[in-house]
Write a protein that holds these residues in place. Structure first.
Motif, short mmCIF file in Angstrom:
data_model
loop_
_atom_site.label_atom_id
_atom_site.label_comp_id
_atom_site.label_asym_id
_atom_site.label_seq_id
_atom_site.Cartn_x
_atom_site.Cartn_y
_atom_site.Cartn_z
N THR A 186 0.83 -1.19 0.00
CA THR A 186 0.00 0.00 0.00
C THR A 186 0.87 1.25 0.00
O THR A 186 1.88 1.31 0.69
N SER A 187 0.46 2.25 -0.75
CA SER A 187 1.13 3.54 -0.72
C SER A 187 0.96 4.13 0.68
O SER A 187 -0.11 4.03 1.28
N THR A 188 2.02 4.76 1.20
CA THR A 188 1.91 5.33 2.54
C THR A 188 0.89 6.45 2.58
O THR A 188 0.35 6.76 3.63
N GLU A 189 0.56 7.05 1.42
CA GLU A 189 -0.47 8.09 1.40
C GLU A 189 -1.85 7.52 1.74
O GLU A 189 -2.72 8.25 2.18
N ASP A 190 -2.06 6.23 1.52
CA ASP A 190 -3.33 5.59 1.81
C ASP A 190 -3.46 5.12 3.26
O ASP A 190 -4.53 4.70 3.67
#
Length: 64
Positions: free
Chosen positions: A2-6
């Motif tokens: 998962t992207s850390t932005e999510d």
């Protein structure tokens, strides 16, 4: 992965005080989270249960 932005900026992980819990915390640290405060421990009559808060620092955006 998962992207850390999510990912949420704040998390609390709980579970039995065992190697699996330590791996979960380690994975969060690898994703950029930092420990927030001390762990909390309790005994449920069978085993020790631990809780740990984690925060992911916000990325700073510098305006143009």
């Amino acid at each position: 992965m998962t992207s850390t932005e999510d990912l949420p900026r704040y998390r609390v992980l709980t579970g039995p005080d065992d190697a699996a819990f330590c791996r979960r915390i380690s994975e969060m640290l690898d994703l950029g989270y930092e420990l927030h405060g001390s762990p909390s421990l309790t005994f449920n009559g069978e085993r020790v249960i631990v809780g740990q808060a984690l925060i992911r620092p916000a990325t700073t955006v510098i305006p143009d």
